[in-house]
Design a protein around this motif. Structure first.
Motif, PDB file in Angstrom:
ATOM      1  N   SER A 173      79.717  30.949  29.573  1.00 15.01           N
ATOM      2  CA  SER A 173      80.799  31.765  28.990  1.00 15.01           C
ATOM      3  C   SER A 173      81.938  31.927  29.981  1.00 15.01           C
ATOM      4  O   SER A 173      83.122  31.831  29.615  1.00 15.01           O
ATOM      5  CB  SER A 173      80.260  33.136  28.574  1.00 15.01           C
ATOM      6  N   PHE A 174      81.567  32.182  31.256  1.00 14.71           N
ATOM      7  CA  PHE A 174      82.603  32.289  32.302  1.00 14.71           C
ATOM      8  C   PHE A 174      83.401  30.991  32.394  1.00 14.71           C
ATOM      9  O   PHE A 174      84.636  30.989  32.494  1.00 14.71           O
ATOM     10  CB  PHE A 174      81.979  32.599  33.665  1.00 14.71           C
ATOM     11  N   LEU A 175      82.678  29.867  32.387  1.00 17.05           N
ATOM     12  CA  LEU A 175      83.347  28.570  32.510  1.00 17.05           C
ATOM     13  C   LEU A 175      84.253  28.291  31.306  1.00 17.05           C
ATOM     14  O   LEU A 175      85.320  27.675  31.444  1.00 17.05           O
ATOM     15  CB  LEU A 175      82.293  27.453  32.636  1.00 17.05           C
ATOM     16  N   GLU A 177      85.708  30.619  29.314  1.00 18.47           N
ATOM     17  CA  GLU A 177      86.807  31.576  29.188  1.00 18.47           C
ATOM     18  C   GLU A 177      87.845  31.400  30.291  1.00 18.47           C
ATOM     19  O   GLU A 177      89.042  31.561  30.065  1.00 18.47           O
ATOM     20  CB  GLU A 177      86.259  33.002  29.209  1.00 18.47           C
ATOM     21  N   ALA A 178      87.382  31.094  31.515  1.00 20.78           N
ATOM     22  CA  ALA A 178      88.308  31.000  32.654  1.00 20.78           C
ATOM     23  C   ALA A 178      88.690  29.543  32.883  1.00 20.78           C
ATOM     24  O   ALA A 178      88.051  28.833  33.664  1.00 20.78           O
ATOM     25  CB  ALA A 178      87.676  31.614  33.899  1.00 20.78           C
ATOM     26  N   GLU A 179      89.745  29.111  32.208  1.00 21.44           N
ATOM     27  CA  GLU A 179      90.161  27.714  32.338  1.00 21.44           C
ATOM     28  C   GLU A 179      90.787  27.430  33.701  1.00 21.44           C
ATOM     29  O   GLU A 179      90.764  26.296  34.179  1.00 21.44           O
ATOM     30  CB  GLU A 179      91.160  27.370  31.234  1.00 21.44           C
ATOM     31  N   ASP A 180      91.367  28.464  34.323  1.00 22.43           N
ATOM     32  CA  ASP A 180      92.027  28.276  35.620  1.00 22.43           C
ATOM     33  C   ASP A 180      91.109  28.681  36.780  1.00 22.43           C
ATOM     34  O   ASP A 180      91.571  29.020  37.870  1.00 22.43           O
ATOM     35  CB  ASP A 180      93.309  29.106  35.668  1.00 22.43           C
ATOM     36  N   MET A 181      89.804  28.693  36.564  1.00 17.21           N
ATOM     37  CA  MET A 181      88.841  29.077  37.599  1.00 17.21           C
ATOM     38  C   MET A 181      88.923  28.096  38.770  1.00 17.21           C
ATOM     39  O   MET A 181      89.040  26.884  38.562  1.00 17.21           O
ATOM     40  CB  MET A 181      87.418  29.090  37.021  1.00 17.21           C
ATOM     41  N   PRO A 182      88.890  28.605  40.001  1.00 16.20           N
ATOM     42  CA  PRO A 182      88.939  27.728  41.171  1.00 16.20           C
ATOM     43  C   PRO A 182      87.824  26.685  41.134  1.00 16.20           C
ATOM     44  O   PRO A 182      86.733  26.931  40.604  1.00 16.20           O
ATOM     45  CB  PRO A 182      88.740  28.695  42.344  1.00 16.20           C
ATOM     46  N   LYS A 183      88.111  25.536  41.694  1.00 17.02           N
ATOM     47  CA  LYS A 183      87.187  24.411  41.637  1.00 17.02           C
ATOM     48  C   LYS A 183      85.833  24.732  42.267  1.00 17.02           C
ATOM     49  O   LYS A 183      84.776  24.386  41.719  1.00 17.02           O
ATOM     50  CB  LYS A 183      87.821  23.205  42.333  1.00 17.02           C
ATOM     51  N   GLN A 185      84.389  27.680  42.684  1.00 16.18           N
ATOM     52  CA  GLN A 185      83.661  28.639  41.863  1.00 16.18           C
ATOM     53  C   GLN A 185      83.113  27.976  40.603  1.00 16.18           C
ATOM     54  O   GLN A 185      81.993  28.239  40.178  1.00 16.18           O
ATOM     55  CB  GLN A 185      84.579  29.809  41.485  1.00 16.18           C
ATOM     56  N   ARG A 186      83.929  27.100  39.999  1.00 16.84           N
ATOM     57  CA  ARG A 186      83.477  26.379  38.815  1.00 16.84           C
ATOM     58  C   ARG A 186      82.249  25.513  39.151  1.00 16.84           C
ATOM     59  O   ARG A 186      81.293  25.441  38.363  1.00 16.84           O
ATOM     60  CB  ARG A 186      84.617  25.514  38.281  1.00 16.84           C
ATOM     61  N   THR A 192      74.598  26.519  39.039  1.00 16.75           N
ATOM     62  CA  THR A 192      73.641  27.582  38.686  1.00 16.75           C
ATOM     63  C   THR A 192      73.159  27.425  37.251  1.00 16.75           C
ATOM     64  O   THR A 192      71.962  27.565  36.962  1.00 16.75           O
ATOM     65  CB  THR A 192      74.291  28.967  38.864  1.00 16.75           C
ATOM     66  N   ALA A 193      74.084  27.129  36.336  1.00 16.35           N
ATOM     67  CA  ALA A 193      73.706  26.934  34.929  1.00 16.35           C
ATOM     68  C   ALA A 193      72.761  25.746  34.782  1.00 16.35           C
ATOM     69  O   ALA A 193      71.813  25.780  33.975  1.00 16.35           O
ATOM     70  CB  ALA A 193      74.954  26.731  34.079  1.00 16.35           C
ATOM     71  N   LEU A 194      73.007  24.679  35.591  1.00  9.82           N
ATOM     72  CA  LEU A 194      72.135  23.507  35.540  1.00  9.82           C
ATOM     73  C   LEU A 194      70.738  23.841  36.046  1.00  9.82           C
ATOM     74  O   LEU A 194      69.731  23.433  35.442  1.00  9.82           O
ATOM     75  CB  LEU A 194      72.739  22.387  36.386  1.00  9.82           C
ATOM     76  N   ASP A 195      70.644  24.623  37.133  1.00  7.91           N
ATOM     77  CA  ASP A 195      69.334  25.037  37.644  1.00  7.91           C
ATOM     78  C   ASP A 195      68.574  25.863  36.609  1.00  7.91           C
ATOM     79  O   ASP A 195      67.360  25.688  36.418  1.00  7.91           O
ATOM     80  CB  ASP A 195      69.499  25.864  38.927  1.00  7.91           C
TER      81      ASP A 195
END
Length: 371
Positions: A173-175, A177-183, A185-186, A192-195
């Motif tokens: 959801s964070f990924l 919603e935040a299209e301009d998220m720093p590389k 952090q993304r 983490t989601a993959l783990d």
């Protein structure tokens, strides 16, 4: 061996029947002989005083009854009569035993009765019925415990599945919603989601494993297997995990051993044991696998340095649904089926698997027949 030497109940009854028959014939014979001697010793002179004709008739009657064919007829009639009585007594005893056994069988599943009691003649059957009753109660208790453990495990697995799933939804959801998220952090959120997705996959596989174990009949498809090569291939499969945990597996091959076995099933056993050794070994420690021959058996030892397994738990680790790790949400906590399935597979190969543990190390030993 002792029970094999004992006569069966039917043979005992038959022997008693024959003994009574011999006794009956003996008694009849003795009675008739006694009567004959008694009559022969009697004085019939008083008949002579009455008339010579009456005396002669008495002597003739004695000769006819006790010296002719008539005694055999008398003996036969008496023997048949007493034999019928003997048969009746024997059959009555047999039917009495059958009724008692039938009534005792009905008590097998009566929980209000602790011990089934039968007459002394039925002591062998009494022992077997009580053994069957104890085994039946034990199996019923184990089945109930397994059902409770399975239900409990499914509840915990459902909870464990919810945890990584919730995390995955959150990070995705964070990924989204935040299209301009720093590389950086993304990348972190994606990793983490993959783990969490990998962990979710493991938990789902465990649920399928539970279902398979309850319904699947293990059938072996045997072929010649080089155990050294198999162990090396299995260890290579765990290389990424070993590298991440800074652990190492050392294979000590004293012999090149080939066995006739099911490669897929046996690979599953060894993979379970390697996985357990990695999960429960100390950080930065080596895991050792020894392979050697002993008395025409292939012996494979999986040794890891870690926390000692208490004796009471060591006796249960091969039971279905038993989990050594009490922390259900632990990464090491599995379905509790790995070792149970491993034991079943090894025993189907006419082998054995045992475990021992002390303060320094834990060893799982698998023995497989070479021939």
């Amino acid at each position: 061996m002792k029970n094999n030497k004992k006569k069966s109940l039917l043979s005992k009854i038959f022997v008693k029947f024959l003994i009574r028959e011999v006794i009956i014939i003996g008694i009849i014979s003795l009675i008739l002989i006694g009567i004959a001697f008694l009559i022969k010793s009697m004085d019939f002179n008083w008949l002579y005083n009455i008339s010579y004709e009456a005396y002669s008739n008495a002597i003739s009657l004695f000769d006819y009854v006790f010296m002719g064919f008539t005694p055999f007829i008398i003996v036969l009639i008496i023997w048949i009569g007493l034999s019928i009585i003997n048969i009746y007594i024997t059959l009555k005893k047999v039917f009495s035993y059958m009724n008692q056994i039938t009534n005792s069988v009905q008590k097998l599943y009566d929980k209000n009765i602790d011990y089934i009691k039968l007459p002394e003649e039925l002591s062998d059957i009494e022992e077997k019925l009580n053994h069957f009753k104890r085994e039946s109660e034990k199996n019923e208790r184990l089945a109930l415990e397994n059902a409770e453990q399975k239900d409990e495990l499914i509840v915990y697995l459902a909870h464990d599945i919810k945890t990584p799933l919730t995390s995955m939804i959150g990070y995705l959801s964070f990924l989204d919603e935040a299209e301009d998220m720093p590389k950086e952090q993304r990348k972190k959120y994606t990793s983490t989601a993959l783990d969490k997705s990998y962990r979710l996959e493991e938990l789902i596989n465990e649920l399928f494993e539970i279902a398979r174990f309850n319904s699947e009949k293990i059938v072996l498809e045997k072929e010649e297997i080089n155990l050294s090569l198999m162990l090396e291939q299995i260890v290579d499969d765990f290389y990424p995990i070993l590298k991440e945990l800074n652990k190492n597996v050392i294979i000590d091959k004293k012999d090149t051993i080939t066995v006739f076995a099911d490669s897929d099933k046996l690979s599953r056993v060894f993979s379970n044991l390697v996985k357990n050794a990695i999960s429960y070994s100390k950080e930065n420690s080596d895991i050792k696998i020894n392979l050697y021959k002993e008395n025409n058996n292939a012996v494979i030892e999986f040794i890891n340095k870690g926390k000692e397994i208490p004796k009471e738990k060591l006796n249960k680790i091969f039971e279905k649904f038993y989990r050594l790790d009490s922390a259900r949400n632990s990464q090491t906590g599995g379905s509790g089926l790995g070792l149970a399935i491993s034991k079943k597979i090894v025993e189907l190969h006419r082998g054995e698997i045992v475990a021992k543990s002390n303060r320094n190390e834990t060893t799982f030993t698998v023995k497989l027949p070479i021939d």
